[in-house]
Design an enzyme around this catalytic site. Structure first.
Site, PDB file in Angstrom:
ATOM      1  N   THR A 126       0.808  -1.222   0.000  1.00 26.99           N
ATOM      2  CA  THR A 126       0.000   0.000   0.000  1.00 26.99           C
ATOM      3  C   THR A 126       0.837   1.265   0.000  1.00 26.99           C
ATOM      4  OG1 THR A 126      -1.770  -1.155   1.186  1.00 26.99           O
ATOM      5  CG2 THR A 126      -1.796   1.239   1.280  1.00 26.99           C
ATOM      6  N   ASP A 162       2.224  -8.116  -4.574  1.00 27.27           N
ATOM      7  CA  ASP A 162       1.215  -7.935  -3.549  1.00 27.27           C
ATOM      8  C   ASP A 162       1.602  -8.761  -2.327  1.00 27.27           C
ATOM      9  OD1 ASP A 162      -1.452  -8.851  -2.141  1.00 27.27           O
ATOM     10  OD2 ASP A 162      -1.982  -7.076  -3.307  1.00 27.27           O
ATOM     11  N   SER A 163       1.380  -8.215  -1.152  1.00 21.89           N
ATOM     12  CA  SER A 163       1.785  -8.890   0.076  1.00 21.89           C
ATOM     13  C   SER A 163       1.227 -10.306   0.175  1.00 21.89           C
ATOM     14  CB  SER A 163       1.346  -8.063   1.291  1.00 21.89           C
ATOM     15  OG  SER A 163       1.749  -8.672   2.491  1.00 21.89           O
ATOM     16  N   SER A 164       0.019 -10.500  -0.278  1.00 25.82           N
ATOM     17  CA  SER A 164      -0.599 -11.826  -0.167  1.00 25.82           C
ATOM     18  C   SER A 164      -0.010 -12.831  -1.154  1.00 25.82           C
ATOM     19  CB  SER A 164      -2.114 -11.726  -0.368  1.00 25.82           C
ATOM     20  OG  SER A 164      -2.414 -11.168  -1.630  1.00 25.82           O
ATOM     21  N   THR A 199       1.698  -5.128   4.347  1.00 31.03           N
ATOM     22  CA  THR A 199       1.611  -5.487   5.764  1.00 31.03           C
ATOM     23  C   THR A 199       1.170  -6.926   6.015  1.00 31.03           C
ATOM     24  OG1 THR A 199      -0.664  -4.634   5.900  1.00 31.03           O
ATOM     25  CG2 THR A 199       1.126  -3.107   6.427  1.00 31.03           C
ATOM     26  N   ASP A 200       0.412  -7.520   5.088  1.00 35.10           N
ATOM     27  CA  ASP A 200      -0.186  -8.820   5.382  1.00 35.10           C
ATOM     28  C   ASP A 200       0.843  -9.901   5.692  1.00 35.10           C
ATOM     29  OD1 ASP A 200      -2.713  -7.822   5.136  1.00 35.10           O
ATOM     30  OD2 ASP A 200      -3.057  -8.583   3.106  1.00 35.10           O
ATOM     31  N   THR A 218       2.144 -21.311  21.027  1.00 38.12           N
ATOM     32  CA  THR A 218       0.831 -20.968  21.573  1.00 38.12           C
ATOM     33  C   THR A 218       0.026 -20.102  20.615  1.00 38.12           C
ATOM     34  OG1 THR A 218      -0.340 -19.847  23.380  1.00 38.12           O
ATOM     35  CG2 THR A 218       1.833 -19.005  22.812  1.00 38.12           C
ATOM     36  N   GLN A 219      -1.294 -20.286  20.648  1.00 38.67           N
ATOM     37  CA  GLN A 219      -2.194 -19.434  19.879  1.00 38.67           C
ATOM     38  C   GLN A 219      -2.302 -18.038  20.485  1.00 38.67           C
ATOM     39  OE1 GLN A 219      -6.037 -21.284  19.423  1.00 38.67           O
ATOM     40  NE2 GLN A 219      -5.176 -23.260  18.808  1.00 38.67           N
ATOM     41  N   CYS A 220      -1.925 -17.904  21.741  1.00 34.86           N
ATOM     42  CA  CYS A 220      -2.040 -16.608  22.418  1.00 34.86           C
ATOM     43  C   CYS A 220      -1.051 -15.607  21.832  1.00 34.86           C
ATOM     44  CB  CYS A 220      -1.775 -16.761  23.913  1.00 34.86           C
ATOM     45  SG  CYS A 220      -2.896 -17.899  24.750  1.00 34.86           S
TER      46      CYS A 220
END
EC number: 3.5.1.1
Length: 350
Positions: free
Chosen positions: A20, A64-66, A96-97, A285-287
């Protein structure tokens, strides 16, 4: 060799991969289009006030980031290696992605780094009045050029600069899709914070043992890694396909809390089967904050006994980059398991 020269103005290379920040709104169609990045000083005239030598390099085509793949990281590492002696620092403009994935991977791919490599970007295009891109870019440039009293780089690391904070690249993750505070480093304080002045957290910054060592790049990546996110209702079919997949050497298991997962026999049996077949199973961890401790609860201890390796407090992005890097160094999975316990680039608190 690096010869510090306090009287010489810093020279920097801006590398635009896409994203972007390098877009401008077409006044007729209102759509976003990339601008000619060689004109970056016209777009951000504030950069001229530094009196640095600032050159630019734009990928063609931009990415593109993706759509980012490991091939981009290899190109970045090779470009930095090629230009390493010509510049004091590098600023990489990136979508940023996947920025945290790219910063993490590059941190492992660049060995003996003695110069800043700063990733930044924006949530709004740089041509829009309220853009965050201008401040992000200006501060990233200032940090990339900063030197200490001996003439060495102040932050000779791969980092992400976003919204007034400089974060170690392999510690950051994207936390918001529509807020200027897009990235956070939950398990490590910022390396620097920008306010009226830029305040560096010098105690946390990693510096090379030998400033004159040659930069070594590691571009041989092995990407045979999968990610399994544990969730309520997960089925044996899904777990088996991911953990025991023929084309997979390693699996990052995103578990609950401090490293817990289901204790059902079918789940543990599949984990044991995968580990026994030689798969590398890494527990993160997912946290957003905290660390894996498989000794704390019985469920975690069961995973440890089944052959799962702790990822400590690493992010998923960092664990992925580290595995790509280590798997590319050796075909011996047992060696990789041992090396996962080592703190290579400040990616874990150990």
């Amino acid at each position: 060799m690096i010869h510090p020269d306090q009287n010489r103005k810093a020279s920097l290379l801006l590398i635009y991969t896409g994203g972007t920040i390098g877009m401008r709104q077409d006044p007729a169609t209102q759509t976003l289009r990339p601008f000619d990045f060689s004109q970056i000083l016209e777009e951000v005239p504030e950069l001229r006030k530094f009196a640095y030598r600032i050159d630019s390099y734009a990928f063609d085509p931009i990415i593109d980031s993706s759509d980012v793949e490991p091939a981009l990281w290899q190109r970045l590492a090779e470009l930095i290696k090629e230009k390493y002696r010509q510049y004091d620092g590098f600023v990489i403009l990136h979508g940023t992605d996947t920025m945290a994935y790219s910063a993490s991977a590059l941190s492992f791919m660049l060995e003996n780094l003695a110069k800043p490599v700063i990733f930044t970007g924006s949530q709004l295009p740089i041509g829009i009045p309220r853009t965050d891109g201008r401040e992000n870019l200006v501060s990233a440039v200032e940090i990339a050029a900063a030197k200490d009293s001996e003439g060495h780089a102040t932050v000779p690391e791969v980092c992400i600069y976003f919204d007034n904070m400089l974060m170690r690249g392999n510690r950051a993750c994207k936390v918001s899709s529509d807020n200027f505070t897009a990235f956070r480093s939950m398990n490590l304080p910022p390396l620097a914070e920008a306010g009226i002045s830029i305040k560096y957290n010098s105690a946390l910054i990693i510096r090379p043992s030998d400033w004159d060592s040659d930069l070594t790049i590691h571009t041989g990546l092995d990407t045979r890694v999968s990610i399994l996110k544990i969730h309520p209702g997960i089925t044996p079919h899904v777990v088996r396909n991911i953990l025991c997949g023929e084309e997979t050497r390693a699996v990052i298991m995103e578990t609950y809390g401090c490293g817990n997962a289901p204790s059902k026999d079918w789940f543990i049996n599949i984990v044991r089967q995968a580990a026994a077949s030689g798969k590398i199973l890494v527990n993160v961890t997912q946290c957003l904050a905290g660390t894996v401790d498989m000794h704390l609860y019985s469920n975690g201890k069961t995973l440890l006994d089944a052959g799962v390796v702790s990822g400590y407090d690493s992010t998923t992005e960092s664990a992925l980059g580290k595995l790509f890097f280590l798997l590319g160094q050796t075909d011996d999975n047992m060696t990789v398991k041992e090396l996962l316990n080592r703190n290579f680039r400040g990616e874990i608190s150990k």
